[in-house]
Design a protein around this motif. Structure first.
Motif, PDB file in Angstrom:
ATOM      1  N   THR A  74     -49.756 -13.393 -11.353  1.00  0.00           N
ATOM      2  CA  THR A  74     -49.368 -14.221 -10.221  1.00  0.00           C
ATOM      3  C   THR A  74     -49.473 -13.374  -8.968  1.00  0.00           C
ATOM      4  OG1 THR A  74     -47.039 -13.650 -10.506  1.00  0.00           O
ATOM      5  CG2 THR A  74     -47.802 -15.661 -11.577  1.00  0.00           C
ATOM      6  N   PHE A  75     -49.622 -14.011  -7.843  1.00  0.00           N
ATOM      7  CA  PHE A  75     -49.764 -13.284  -6.602  1.00  0.00           C
ATOM      8  C   PHE A  75     -48.412 -12.690  -6.211  1.00  0.00           C
ATOM      9  CE2 PHE A  75     -49.977 -12.969  -1.949  1.00  0.00           C
ATOM     10  CZ  PHE A  75     -51.109 -12.179  -1.845  1.00  0.00           C
ATOM     11  N   SER A  76     -48.436 -11.427  -5.857  1.00  0.00           N
ATOM     12  CA  SER A  76     -47.206 -10.751  -5.470  1.00  0.00           C
ATOM     13  C   SER A  76     -47.208 -10.544  -3.956  1.00  0.00           C
ATOM     14  CB  SER A  76     -47.108  -9.402  -6.181  1.00  0.00           C
ATOM     15  OG  SER A  76     -46.007  -8.667  -5.691  1.00  0.00           O
ATOM     16  N   TRP A  77     -46.315 -11.281  -3.253  1.00  0.00           N
ATOM     17  CA  TRP A  77     -46.239 -11.157  -1.812  1.00  0.00           C
ATOM     18  C   TRP A  77     -45.710  -9.793  -1.408  1.00  0.00           C
ATOM     19  CZ3 TRP A  77     -48.577 -14.242   1.407  1.00  0.00           C
ATOM     20  CH2 TRP A  77     -48.885 -15.525   0.984  1.00  0.00           C
ATOM     21  N   SER A  78     -44.825  -9.241  -2.191  1.00  0.00           N
ATOM     22  CA  SER A  78     -44.243  -7.952  -1.825  1.00  0.00           C
ATOM     23  C   SER A  78     -45.282  -6.836  -1.893  1.00  0.00           C
ATOM     24  CB  SER A  78     -43.050  -7.622  -2.729  1.00  0.00           C
ATOM     25  OG  SER A  78     -43.461  -7.567  -4.071  1.00  0.00           O
ATOM     26  N   ALA A  79     -46.286  -6.967  -2.695  1.00  0.00           N
ATOM     27  CA  ALA A  79     -47.327  -5.939  -2.784  1.00  0.00           C
ATOM     28  C   ALA A  79     -48.238  -5.986  -1.559  1.00  0.00           C
ATOM     29  CB  ALA A  79     -48.150  -6.129  -4.055  1.00  0.00           C
TER      30      ALA A  79
END
Length: 87
Positions: A74-79
């Motif tokens: 899943t896409f990780s916004w924090s990264a």
């Protein structure tokens, strides 16, 4: 798949049917009877339908191979966000 008619065929396919009818007429040295005409036409139409089906099958297989496969990630916004405060 339903049987093709001459109206459904491309111009080159229609030409192929007419060419085969002319060849059959020339081989016999006379005009074809309705039965001979229909038999020859059916053989050519069947051959054209088989060729179209083969092309459609290859196209479907290619589309299936090129389809985007879902990944477990899943896409990780924090990264993607910087952790350093702005200056």
């Amino acid at each position: 798949m339903k049987k093709l008619t001459l109206k459904d065929m491309t111009e080159s396919e229609q030409r192929e049917v007419k060419t085969e009818l002319d060849k059959a007429r020339k081989n016999l040295g006379r005009e074809l009877t309705n039965a001979e005409n229909n038999k020859t036409k059916d053989e050519v139409v069947a051959r054209i339908m088989a060729a179209r089906e083969k092309i459609e099958k290859a196209t479907r297989a290619e589309r299936k191979a090129n389809r985007v496969k879902p990944s477990g990630e899943t896409f990780s916004w924090s990264a993607s966000i910087s952790t350093r405060p702005p200056r």
